[in-house]
Enzyme design. Structure first.
Site, PDB file in Angstrom:
ATOM      1  N   MET A 110      22.254  40.928  12.265  1.00 18.06           N
ATOM      2  CA  MET A 110      23.236  41.567  11.557  1.00 18.06           C
ATOM      3  C   MET A 110      22.748  43.459  12.321  1.00 18.06           C
ATOM      4  SD  MET A 110      26.211  40.257  11.022  1.00 18.06           S
ATOM      5  CE  MET A 110      26.683  39.152   9.999  1.00 18.06           C
ATOM      6  N   SER A 111      22.836  43.574  10.543  1.00 17.40           N
ATOM      7  CA  SER A 111      22.400  45.094  10.779  1.00 17.40           C
ATOM      8  C   SER A 111      20.961  45.864  11.788  1.00 17.40           C
ATOM      9  CB  SER A 111      23.183  46.374   9.895  1.00 17.40           C
ATOM     10  OG  SER A 111      24.018  46.219  10.008  1.00 17.40           O
ATOM     11  N   VAL A 112      19.969  44.772  12.114  1.00 19.24           N
ATOM     12  CA  VAL A 112      18.710  44.898  12.137  1.00 19.24           C
ATOM     13  C   VAL A 112      18.610  45.162  13.470  1.00 19.24           C
ATOM     14  CG1 VAL A 112      16.317  44.089  12.878  1.00 19.24           C
ATOM     15  CG2 VAL A 112      17.900  43.181  10.220  1.00 19.24           C
ATOM     16  N   SER A 113      20.551  44.895  14.107  1.00 17.98           N
ATOM     17  CA  SER A 113      20.715  45.096  15.363  1.00 17.98           C
ATOM     18  C   SER A 113      20.010  46.588  15.873  1.00 17.98           C
ATOM     19  CB  SER A 113      21.881  44.684  15.578  1.00 17.98           C
ATOM     20  OG  SER A 113      21.832  42.855  15.584  1.00 17.98           O
ATOM     21  N   LYS A 114      20.720  47.833  14.412  1.00 16.74           N
ATOM     22  CA  LYS A 114      20.611  49.018  14.431  1.00 16.74           C
ATOM     23  C   LYS A 114      19.627  49.695  15.251  1.00 16.74           C
ATOM     24  CE  LYS A 114      24.356  49.857  11.589  1.00 16.74           C
ATOM     25  NZ  LYS A 114      24.817  48.551  10.968  1.00 16.74           N
TER      26      LYS A 114
END
Length: 391
Positions: A110-114
């Protein structure tokens, strides 16, 4: 156990009840779908390229740490943990995975991808290919006339742009769900943009800068900038500038839209062990087994934190009064200097400088974003950090 918890813990046989494009993010499907995303959505590989290196030690399990954090196993189970790993220095000292998962199996970030995206930006800054003071449209002129026309790359990195974008993950009318549909994460509706970049061009807003507003679209604009600055498609840029340098054991992957553009804000899947290597690189001031990833000045600025003033209107400062957000990372501003990459449904890459440690917790909460679950998970991570002081 709450009704939601009981529903999430019910075993789902994917052959009997395979999730659909519109249900894979909902309970009780997350534990299976977050670990098998490539069976549901188009993905592109993020190659590690470099020669396979010996794995870190398998760790001693939870027993020693549980002596210092009573009830640790039960707390991991209660917070829907799929995989948990503590990397101290270069050694994995604690590992845990529930049935059907492994620290060596891919899991959606999820937003760890950011935070991975911002790391690639940092690498390109180090090569002189990106100037964070430059306007966004200097790299992506297609965004002229949008809300991104005027603000700088740094303001994009720090999410300090006022955008008409609702991040309500459960509202079908929200921009984040439209974004999902344009990127292939949900079934398309009439009049939806044909792909991610078409969606980004539609965004409007005040365009005012200086106040934090969490907006997933910001990361995908950064990925567009990465493509223009590197001359590579985003999955290949992730490979060349990050994955091939950290000594990853396995390739990662990223979901892609109809044009092959990577869903940079949420779509990366990788193992807990390899994600820990990203944290290790940050604590090592940008150095990794395959060479330098980002300049030391980049990680120094990250660990120092961003603008607490810009962050003040958000709920983050209620938990962390000195907290901030910079370079797509959450900075606690606490006495330990913890920083974190955080994703919905309970994904955490947590860095603890005092103990030179990295904690990875990959989860599948029944609800995407839950204040009580965030508080419980943060307390667990802090308790682990304090226990590490005693070892």
């Amino acid at each position: 156990m709450s009704g939601d918890d009981a529903e999430c813990r019910r075993t789902v046989d994917p052959c009997e009840a395979r999730p659909t494009l519109d249900t894979w993010q909902d309970a009780p499907h997350q534990p299976w779908s977050f670990a098998h995303l490539s069976e549901l959505l188009p993905t592109a590989p993020i190659s590690r390229i470099a020669e396979r290196r010996p794995e870190h030690g398998r760790g001693q399990g939870l027993e020693a740490l549980e002596a210092l954090v009573p009830g640790l196993r039960a707390r991991l189970e209660a917070t829907h943990t799929d995989a948990f790993l503590v990397l101290r220095g270069a050694e994995a000292t604690v590992e845990y995975a529930r049935s059907g998962h492994s620290v060596d199996a891919p899991h959606l970030l999820m937003s760890v991808s950011k935070s991975l995206c911002s790391t690639v930006v940092g690498a390109l800054v180090g090569e002189g290919r990106i100037d964070t003071a430059a306007p966004i449209t200097a790299y992506v002129p297609e965004l002229c006339g949008s809300v991104f026309d005027g603000p700088s790359v740094q303001q994009l990195l720090d999410m300090e742009i006022s955008i008409d974008y609702s991040e309500n993950y459960l509202d079908p009318r929200s921009e984040v769900q439209t974004h999902d549909r344009a990127s292939g994460w949900r079934s398309r509706q009439p009049n939806d943009p044909a792909h991610d970049r078409a969606f980004l061009r539609t965004l409007r807003g005040l365009g005012a800068v200086g106040e934090f507003q969490y907006c997933s679209a910001s990361t995908d604009v950064l990925a567009w900038i990465v493509e223009r600055a590197s001359g590579l498609r985003y999955p290949q840029a992730l490979s060349q500038y990050l994955w091939a340098r950290i000594g990853a054991d396995r390739d990662a992957s990223i979901t892609v839209d109809a044009t092959g553009f990577g869903y940079a804000n949420a779509g990366v899947s990788c193992t807990a062990r390899d994600l820990a290597r990203v944290g290790r690189m940050i604590l090592d001031r940008g150095l990794a087994p395959g060479g330098r990833v980002v300049p030391g000045e980049w990680t120094d600025a990250l660990l120092a934190g961003g603008s607490a003033t810009a962050m003040a209107p958000s709920g983050w400062t209620a938990a962390f009064p000195g907290g901030s957000y910079t370079r797509q990372w959450w900075c606690t501003g606490n006495s330990r200097g913890n920083i974190a990459a955080i994703g919905i449904h309970g994904q955490h890459l947590w860095l603890d400088p005092p103990c030179d440690s990295v904690i990875v917790k990959l989860s599948s909460w029944p609800r995407p974003d839950d204040d009580a679950a965030h508080a419980e998970q943060t307390r667990l991570l802090m308790d682990v950090c304090e226990a590490l002081d005693a070892t």
